[in-house]
Design a protein around this motif. Structure first.
Motif, PDB file in Angstrom:
ATOM      1  N   TYR A 108      39.018  39.669  32.287  1.00  0.00           N
ATOM      2  CA  TYR A 108      40.070  40.289  33.089  1.00  0.00           C
ATOM      3  C   TYR A 108      40.873  39.281  33.899  1.00  0.00           C
ATOM      4  O   TYR A 108      41.840  39.647  34.568  1.00  0.00           O
ATOM      5  CB  TYR A 108      39.488  41.352  34.025  1.00  0.00           C
ATOM      6  N   GLY A 109      40.451  38.016  33.884  1.00  0.00           N
ATOM      7  CA  GLY A 109      41.205  36.973  34.567  1.00  0.00           C
ATOM      8  C   GLY A 109      41.121  37.003  36.086  1.00  0.00           C
ATOM      9  O   GLY A 109      42.079  36.670  36.774  1.00  0.00           O
ATOM     10  N   HIS A 110      39.985  37.431  36.604  1.00  0.00           N
ATOM     11  CA  HIS A 110      39.786  37.345  38.053  1.00  0.00           C
ATOM     12  C   HIS A 110      38.427  36.715  38.346  1.00  0.00           C
ATOM     13  O   HIS A 110      37.703  36.344  37.436  1.00  0.00           O
ATOM     14  CB  HIS A 110      39.980  38.692  38.763  1.00  0.00           C
ATOM     15  N   THR A 111      38.105  36.586  39.617  1.00  0.00           N
ATOM     16  CA  THR A 111      36.902  35.862  39.999  1.00  0.00           C
ATOM     17  C   THR A 111      35.634  36.681  39.733  1.00  0.00           C
ATOM     18  O   THR A 111      35.661  37.915  39.703  1.00  0.00           O
ATOM     19  CB  THR A 111      36.929  35.495  41.496  1.00  0.00           C
ATOM     20  N   TYR A 112      34.552  35.947  39.590  1.00  0.00           N
ATOM     21  CA  TYR A 112      33.235  36.567  39.448  1.00  0.00           C
ATOM     22  C   TYR A 112      32.918  37.384  40.699  1.00  0.00           C
ATOM     23  O   TYR A 112      32.389  38.498  40.607  1.00  0.00           O
ATOM     24  CB  TYR A 112      32.193  35.468  39.207  1.00  0.00           C
ATOM     25  N   LEU A 116      31.886  41.256  40.610  1.00  0.00           N
ATOM     26  CA  LEU A 116      30.620  41.685  41.186  1.00  0.00           C
ATOM     27  C   LEU A 116      30.869  42.752  42.253  1.00  0.00           C
ATOM     28  O   LEU A 116      30.177  43.772  42.305  1.00  0.00           O
ATOM     29  CB  LEU A 116      29.906  40.473  41.795  1.00  0.00           C
ATOM     30  N   GLY A 117      31.885  42.547  43.075  1.00  0.00           N
ATOM     31  CA  GLY A 117      32.254  43.523  44.093  1.00  0.00           C
ATOM     32  C   GLY A 117      32.714  44.831  43.486  1.00  0.00           C
ATOM     33  O   GLY A 117      32.325  45.918  43.943  1.00  0.00           O
ATOM     34  N   PHE A 118      33.538  44.738  42.451  1.00  0.00           N
ATOM     35  CA  PHE A 118      34.017  45.937  41.760  1.00  0.00           C
ATOM     36  C   PHE A 118      32.839  46.749  41.229  1.00  0.00           C
ATOM     37  O   PHE A 118      32.773  47.974  41.417  1.00  0.00           O
ATOM     38  CB  PHE A 118      34.962  45.561  40.612  1.00  0.00           C
ATOM     39  N   LEU A 119      31.906  46.083  40.565  1.00  0.00           N
ATOM     40  CA  LEU A 119      30.761  46.790  39.982  1.00  0.00           C
ATOM     41  C   LEU A 119      29.882  47.416  41.060  1.00  0.00           C
ATOM     42  O   LEU A 119      29.392  48.536  40.895  1.00  0.00           O
ATOM     43  CB  LEU A 119      29.950  45.850  39.090  1.00  0.00           C
ATOM     44  N   LYS A 146      39.837  50.856  44.265  1.00  0.00           N
ATOM     45  CA  LYS A 146      40.928  49.899  44.489  1.00  0.00           C
ATOM     46  C   LYS A 146      41.197  49.751  45.988  1.00  0.00           C
ATOM     47  O   LYS A 146      41.337  48.634  46.497  1.00  0.00           O
ATOM     48  CB  LYS A 146      42.184  50.376  43.763  1.00  0.00           C
ATOM     49  N   GLU A 147      41.250  50.863  46.685  1.00  0.00           N
ATOM     50  CA  GLU A 147      41.508  50.856  48.130  1.00  0.00           C
ATOM     51  C   GLU A 147      40.419  50.091  48.884  1.00  0.00           C
ATOM     52  O   GLU A 147      40.711  49.244  49.735  1.00  0.00           O
ATOM     53  CB  GLU A 147      41.576  52.312  48.608  1.00  0.00           C
ATOM     54  N   ALA A 155      41.102  42.124  46.268  1.00  0.00           N
ATOM     55  CA  ALA A 155      42.119  42.726  45.403  1.00  0.00           C
ATOM     56  C   ALA A 155      42.130  42.036  44.055  1.00  0.00           C
ATOM     57  O   ALA A 155      41.768  40.864  43.936  1.00  0.00           O
ATOM     58  CB  ALA A 155      43.492  42.632  46.051  1.00  0.00           C
ATOM     59  N   ARG A 156      42.536  42.758  43.068  1.00  0.00           N
ATOM     60  CA  ARG A 156      42.668  42.191  41.726  1.00  0.00           C
ATOM     61  C   ARG A 156      43.759  41.137  41.745  1.00  0.00           C
ATOM     62  O   ARG A 156      44.838  41.370  42.273  1.00  0.00           O
ATOM     63  CB  ARG A 156      43.003  43.298  40.729  1.00  0.00           C
ATOM     64  N   GLU A 157      43.468  40.007  41.167  1.00  0.00           N
ATOM     65  CA  GLU A 157      44.431  38.881  41.205  1.00  0.00           C
ATOM     66  C   GLU A 157      45.425  38.947  40.079  1.00  0.00           C
ATOM     67  O   GLU A 157      45.216  39.508  39.069  1.00  0.00           O
ATOM     68  CB  GLU A 157      43.659  37.557  41.155  1.00  0.00           C
TER      69      GLU A 157
END
Length: 157
Positions: A108-112, A116-119, A146-147, A155-157
Motif C-alpha cells: 500500500y506504500g505506507h509505513t509499517y 500495524l496501527g490500522f490493523l 480513518k478518523e 494518516a495514510r501517506e
C-alpha cells in the motif's frame, strides 16, 4: 488510562516502541469510542503460519490473514450473558500477523507503523461490534478507522 491492554508477541520481532505506539493508539481509540474505564483487551502478534492456523480453525478459511478479532461480548447460540457491577468489561482478543502487516505496508506504500496501527484499530472496532458485511456497515466502520488514525497522527501517506 482507559483500558487494560495485555500484549503478547509470539514472534519476538515487535519492537517495544511499536508495542507502545499500538497501546497509545488503542487508548486513544478507546477514549474516542467512550469505552468504559478499566475495560480489558488483549493483543497478540503472530506470524503468517500461526494466523493461518487460527483462520482455518475458527473461520474455516485456508489462508493467512492480517488481523482476527474475537469479541468476548458476542454471544453464541445458547450462551448466557454474564454481568456484574464490579466486573471489568472484557472486550476480547485481537490477533495481528506482523508478516502480513509488513507485506501490506509495502503493497500500500505506507509505513509499517501505519499498517500495524490500522490493523489494531480495525480489530478493536470489531471488538466493539462494528463490521463490514454490508456496504453501510463498511462505510461506517472504515470512516471511523480513518478518523481515529488521522486524529492520532497515522494518516495514510
Amino acid at each position: 488510562m482507559t483500558m487494560m491492554i495485555d500484549f503478547l508477541d509470539e514472534t519476538g520481532k515487535v519492537a517495544p516502541g511499536e508495542i507502545s505506539q499500538v497501546e497509545q493508539l488503542l487508548q486513544f481509540a478507546a477514549g474516542k469510542m467512550k469505552v468504559e474505564e478499566g475495560s480489558e483487551v488483549s493483543v497478540t502478534f503472530v506470524d503468517n503460519e500461526r494466523i493461518h492456523a487460527i483462520n482455518l480453525e475458527y473461520r474455516q478459511k485456508d489462508a493467512p490473514t492480517d488481523v482476527i478479532s474475537f469479541p468476548m461480548e458476542e454471544q453464541g447460540e445458547g450462551e448466557i450473558e454474564i454481568s456484574g457491577a464490579d466486573m471489568p468489561r472484557i472486550l476480547g482478543d485481537i490477533i495481528i500477523s506482523i508478516e502480513r502487516a509488513k507485506e501490506q505496508a509495502e503493497e500500500y506504500g505506507h509505513t509499517y507503523a501505519r499498517e500495524l496501527g490500522f490493523l489494531a484499530v480495525h480489530g478493536f472496532l470489531h471488538l466493539l461490534g462494528y463490521d463490514h458485511e454490508s456496504k453501510e456497515e463498511e462505510t461506517e466502520m472504515f470512516s471511523l478507522q480513518k478518523e481515529i488514525l488521522e486524529e492520532f497522527g497515522l494518516a495514510r501517506e
